[in-house]
Design a protein around this motif. Structure first.
Motif, PDB file in Angstrom:
ATOM      1  N   PRO A   1      -2.393  11.380  -3.402  1.00 41.60           N
ATOM      2  CA  PRO A   1      -1.422  11.520  -2.345  1.00 41.60           C
ATOM      3  C   PRO A   1      -0.019  11.530  -2.758  1.00 41.60           C
ATOM      4  CG  PRO A   1      -2.365   9.288  -2.219  1.00 41.60           C
ATOM      5  CD  PRO A   1      -3.146  10.052  -3.395  1.00 41.60           C
ATOM      6  N   THR A   2       0.811  12.261  -1.995  1.00 43.80           N
ATOM      7  CA  THR A   2       2.249  12.708  -2.337  1.00 43.80           C
ATOM      8  C   THR A   2       3.123  12.132  -1.254  1.00 43.80           C
ATOM      9  OG1 THR A   2       1.630  14.290  -3.866  1.00 43.80           O
ATOM     10  CG2 THR A   2       4.257  14.256  -3.138  1.00 43.80           C
ATOM     11  N   ALA A   3       4.177  11.221  -1.438  1.00 38.85           N
ATOM     12  CA  ALA A   3       4.880  10.635  -0.468  1.00 38.85           C
ATOM     13  C   ALA A   3       5.775  11.751   0.114  1.00 38.85           C
ATOM     14  CB  ALA A   3       5.482   9.513  -0.927  1.00 38.85           C
TER      15      ALA A   3
ATOM     16  N   SER B   1       2.554  10.585   3.999  1.00 37.91           N
ATOM     17  CA  SER B   1       1.421  10.705   2.701  1.00 37.91           C
ATOM     18  C   SER B   1       0.829  12.117   2.919  1.00 37.91           C
ATOM     19  CB  SER B   1       0.297   9.584   2.599  1.00 37.91           C
ATOM     20  OG  SER B   1      -0.108   9.877   1.418  1.00 37.91           O
TER      21      SER B   1
ATOM     22  N   ASP C   1       7.699   7.024   5.211  1.00 32.91           N
ATOM     23  CA  ASP C   1       6.903   7.748   3.928  1.00 32.91           C
ATOM     24  C   ASP C   1       5.603   8.272   4.588  1.00 32.91           C
ATOM     25  OD1 ASP C   1       8.920   7.453   2.161  1.00 32.91           O
ATOM     26  OD2 ASP C   1       8.126   5.774   1.274  1.00 32.91           O
TER      27      ASP C   1
END
Length: 206
Positions: free
Chosen positions: A155-157, A148, A146
């Motif tokens: 933050p977005t994975a 980031s 994952d």
């Protein structure tokens, strides 16, 4: 995203004016085709780049006519993505995500397969890594990670799955345009490492 279109035979910037195009054609006529390249850079959001990608390639081919050339796109995110730190790591690792046209013609798989477009947004992006980058992360084919991505709301994975590991046939090939990130897979600066690019299908970036 940064999109760099490389024409694998001639060198010099391209501009829109007739005078500049005439100068480009003179440069092409005087340049050994096997030794030089043309590079055109385009910066914008994925949506903006995707919207003009076809027209840019068409205009580039028209500008070079009647010469024939292969156009290879190098699309990479302008911002790096954070890589989860290993328990014993003292470094901050960051990833570059992107795609390269014609990669199988200039590199060879040492394990796995070349990436395909994901069937749905719920699936992780299929990616390949240069052997040195995979070794630096101690990643094997089939493993997921994952990444980031930074964002205003946090933050977005960005889940990725390593489907292949490749080696470069010839780092001096004009296809790689002497880009250290592309040819080494790991660039260190200030104690941090930028690893990749994590290369996926164009649909995963545009």
């Amino acid at each position: 995203i940064t999109l760099l279109a490389t024409v694998l035979f001639a060198a010099g910037p391209i501009y829109s004016s007739a005078a500049a195009l005439a100068g480009l054609r003179r440069t092409l006529a005087d340049s050994p085709p096997a030794e030089t390249t043309v590079q055109v850079a385009l910066y914008g959001t994925p949506a903006e780049v995707s919207a003009v990608d076809r027209d840019v390639r068409s205009d580039l081919q028209a500008a070079l006519a009647p010469l024939a050339a292969s156009i290879a796109r190098d699309g990479r995110g302008s911002a790096t993505l954070a890589i989860p730190a290993a328990p014993d790591s003292t470094q901050d690792d960051h990833a570059v995500l992107g795609f390269l046209d014609e990669l199988p013609a200039h590199a060879r798989l040492v394990d796995g397969a070349w990436p395909a477009a994901s069937a749905s947004a719920a699936e992780p992006l299929q990616v390949v890594l240069l052997d040195a980058a995979a070794s630096a992360l101690q990643m094997s084919v089939g493993e997921q990670l994952d990444l980031s991505a930074p964002g205003i709301d946090g933050p977005t994975a960005v889940p990725v799955q390593l489907v292949g590991v490749f080696a470069i046939d010839d780092p001096a090939d004009p296809y790689w345009y002497a880009d250290e990130q592309l040819t080494t897979g790991v660039v260190t600066g200030g104690g941090d490492r930028v690893i990749g690019p994590f290369l996926t299908a164009p649909e995963g970036v545009l």
